[in-house]
Enzyme design. Sequence first.
Site, PDB file in Angstrom:
ATOM      1  N   ASP A  80      81.807 -11.080   4.965  1.00 20.59           N
ATOM      2  CA  ASP A  80      82.573 -10.065   4.117  1.00 20.59           C
ATOM      3  C   ASP A  80      81.452  -9.910   3.537  1.00 20.59           C
ATOM      4  O   ASP A  80      80.222 -11.125   3.589  1.00 20.59           O
ATOM      5  CB  ASP A  80      83.696 -10.709   3.665  1.00 20.59           C
ATOM      6  CG  ASP A  80      83.462 -12.082   2.985  1.00 20.59           C
ATOM      7  OD1 ASP A  80      83.258 -12.703   3.557  1.00 20.59           O
ATOM      8  OD2 ASP A  80      84.612 -12.110   1.643  1.00 20.59           O
ATOM      9  N   GLU A 175      85.074 -14.778   2.624  1.00 16.95           N
ATOM     10  CA  GLU A 175      84.147 -16.501   1.669  1.00 16.95           C
ATOM     11  C   GLU A 175      84.373 -16.161   0.326  1.00 16.95           C
ATOM     12  O   GLU A 175      84.192 -16.255  -0.484  1.00 16.95           O
ATOM     13  CB  GLU A 175      82.699 -16.646   2.578  1.00 16.95           C
ATOM     14  CG  GLU A 175      82.091 -17.925   2.244  1.00 16.95           C
ATOM     15  CD  GLU A 175      81.540 -17.654   1.535  1.00 16.95           C
ATOM     16  OE1 GLU A 175      80.791 -18.710  -0.001  1.00 16.95           O
ATOM     17  OE2 GLU A 175      81.437 -16.339   0.423  1.00 16.95           O
TER      18      GLU A 175
END
Length: 410
Positions: A80, A175
């Site tokens: 991400d 994350e």
Amino acid sequence: MSAVVDKFLRYVSVDTQSLDDQECYPSTEKQKNLGRMLKEELSAMGASEVKMDSYGYVTAVIPSNTGKQVPALGLIAHMDTSPACSGANIKTQIIRNYDGGEIILNAETGETMGPEQFPALLDYCGQDLITTDGTTLLGADDKAGIAEIMATAEYLLNHPEIPHGKICIAFTPDEEVGRGTDFFDVDGFGADVAYTVDGGSLGELEYENFNAASARLTIHGVSIHPGSAKWKMKNSILIGMELQSMLPVFENPACTEGYEGFFHLDSFVGDVEQTIMKYIIRDHDMAKFQQKKQQMEDAVGYLNRKYGAGTIDLDLKDSYFNMREKIEPHAYLITTVEACMKELGIVPKICPIRGGTDGARLSFKGLPCPNLCTGGHNYHGRHEYICIQSMEKVTELLLAIVKSFEMNGK
């Protein structure tokens, strides 16, 4: 174009921005688009046990081909990108043989960057940089880490004559919103130790990170016509401003560095009736971290006494802790990397992470996991860039670490 650069440019073209405060996991389904791409590539290059689970975790194994007993080594990066800046329709440009001057990111908008604002650029004179067009982030955090791990895996699978132990690969979602390891199966992953490849400039090696907490404050006000508001109105915006004024003025990200902690007001949205403030609280030192959380609770307590019980609801949660205590018993994880860096002509830069990584939480789940550099700079914003030569060097570093593990095996 080198393999790692080709992979990086393909990966950043996929929008994988995560979002805060989502009930689902991952927080955005589009992260799985990159996950599926990585799964297909890993299978095509000949990795074993390749899969993507329902949460979006992509995992794979390169089996051991040595007779030695070697710790199973994990290599981890996250898919991400930060919700702080758009990651959609990223337009990259390569600045060849950077001359040390100002870089025009976007002639139409006038967006530029140069060493006056970002002095680290001068370290890359004569090298090649990848930037955006100044309208989005780049996504080197952490698609550079993914590209470097994938290039390493491909090289090892194409050169079976290189002896190595078991290598476990994982790419995680979410994350950036602090949930990257919520459903990570440490036992199923199969590694004894690991590295996240999620750092910054070439040479960074990190095994200390912030202790971290989040604070969400919901402030309840009372609205009434301002013409007849005396002693009746309770303005939640002003109460929020008062709370912020009670926190240490210089303990914020703009005034701190190194081991210094902070309170960061990340968002402030409201009207007279209701205001919501979101903070992140950080400190490397556990005692100071606890003190900061207490300061927040004390400020809320004081204002609730001043304006009435229930004026402010505080949701204070720990996010992750400093992994140093979990890494120090496995000091060889650091000394191995230092030795490999020096052999490759990389100057090791051991420094504290002013943030966190998946590795911090994984270390507390039983998987010691320091953090390695990717070569990127200025994460989470329009001025993000990465040096091509640094990416290639990090790939060499990962190969050197794999070889060192095998050489030191029994």
